[in-house]
Write an enzyme that holds these catalytic residues in place. Structure first.
Site, short mmCIF file in Angstrom:
data_model
loop_
_atom_site.label_atom_id
_atom_site.label_comp_id
_atom_site.label_asym_id
_atom_site.label_seq_id
_atom_site.Cartn_x
_atom_site.Cartn_y
_atom_site.Cartn_z
N GLN A 1 0.84 -1.20 0.00
CA GLN A 1 0.00 0.00 0.00
C GLN A 1 0.87 1.25 0.00
OE1 GLN A 1 -2.36 -0.55 3.54
NE2 GLN A 1 -4.10 -1.40 2.44
N THR B 1 -12.36 -5.86 4.74
CA THR B 1 -11.61 -4.60 4.81
C THR B 1 -12.29 -3.62 3.88
OG1 THR B 1 -9.54 -3.54 4.10
CG2 THR B 1 -10.04 -5.66 3.14
N ASN B 2 -12.21 -2.34 4.21
CA ASN B 2 -12.71 -1.31 3.29
C ASN B 2 -11.67 -0.93 2.25
OD1 ASN B 2 -15.49 0.07 4.31
ND2 ASN B 2 -14.34 -0.64 6.08
N THR B 3 -10.47 -0.60 2.71
CA THR B 3 -9.44 -0.06 1.82
C THR B 3 -9.15 -0.97 0.64
OG1 THR B 3 -8.39 1.19 3.61
CG2 THR B 3 -7.03 0.70 1.67
N CYS C 1 -13.65 2.11 7.93
CA CYS C 1 -12.50 1.22 8.12
C CYS C 1 -12.95 0.20 9.14
CB CYS C 1 -11.28 2.00 8.62
SG CYS C 1 -9.87 0.92 8.99
N GLU D 1 -11.63 -1.33 11.42
CA GLU D 1 -11.13 -1.22 12.80
C GLU D 1 -11.79 -0.10 13.61
OE1 GLU D 1 -8.23 -3.64 10.75
OE2 GLU D 1 -8.93 -1.64 10.25
#
Length: 236
Positions: free
Chosen positions: A52, A83-85, A196, A198
């Site tokens: 990333q 996960t979003n990203t 996100c 988390e």
């Protein structure tokens, strides 16, 4: 019940939340000793995070595409990226498998529209807040998306990677996030997406009067409904 394919490990802190929520929701729906039928492929997040930072999204797509093929080979009937990203490479994962992927932004958009929300604030990694892949997916559903200012985005991102992904929950960071949420509401956001997986470890709906939309919770709910045949049909 369909077999769910989870691609997790980004980070494992949020993946365990997915596992817990999905199994709890199946139990609540079916009762007794029921739990979810699922397979989980958990990647090494250090490898993903390094790529990333380098901007090597193709390499991340190859890793996650391989994970998708693995869960499909293990019997998964649809794929869930925990996960979003990394939905930045959702299209490449879809190309790597022959089963559908339940996109987290689509799941979130459905929830927002069901609640009459058409203007929303977005919190997440800098990749998610600043790049187009997530915002445009929401906008395609008719939802206006706002993000924090530059300094706020840097703080939100830093807390995710240096605290939440390591299991650290700081009162100071919680206060900073609540300030960011309040500023988005002041700008006209009807609610704020915790974009996100988390962030739900730090902020809950009871912490603010601003409606919060936790993508982990929303995604997990729609995963279960799809697995039980009680939701929209995904087309590959």
């Amino acid at each position: 019940m369909k077999t769910i394919g989870l691609i997790g490990g980004m980070s494992w802190e949020s993946t365990q939340t997915y596992y817990r929520l999905i199994n709890q929701k199946v139990r609540d729906e079916l009762g007794g000793l029921h739990s979810a039928k699922l397979v989980l492929y958990s990647v090494d997040f250090a490898e993903i995070e390094s790529l990333q930072r380098q901007g090597d999204w193709q390499a991340t797509a190859e890793i996650l595409g391989s994970a998708g093929r693995a869960v499909e080979a293990a019997g998964a009937e649809f794929v869930v990226l925990c996960t979003n990203t990394m939905h930045k490479v959702a299209a490449q994962i879809e190309q790597a498998v022959s089963i559908p992927l339940l996109h987290i932004a689509d799941a979130t958009a459905r929830e927002l529209l069901n609640n009459g929300v058409t203007c929303v604030g977005l919190l997440g990694t800098q990749f998610t807040m600043e790049q187009a892949f997530y915002r445009e997916r929401l906008e395609a559903h008719g939802i206006r998306v706002m993000v924090p200012d530059v300094l706020q985005r840097e703080r939100v991102h830093s807390v995710i990677y240096h605290e939440l992904c390591r299991g650290v929950v700081s009162p100071a960071s919680k206060a900073a996030y609540l300030d960011v949420i309040a500023s988005l509401a002041d700008r006209g956001a009807q609610g704020v997406i915790l974009g996100c997986t988390e962030i739900g470890l730090l902020i809950q709906g009871s912490d603010t009067d601003v409606p919060l939309y936790d993508t982990t919770e929303i995604h997990a709910e729609q995963v279960v409904q799809l697995a039980l045949g009680r939701a929209f049909i995904l087309l590959k």
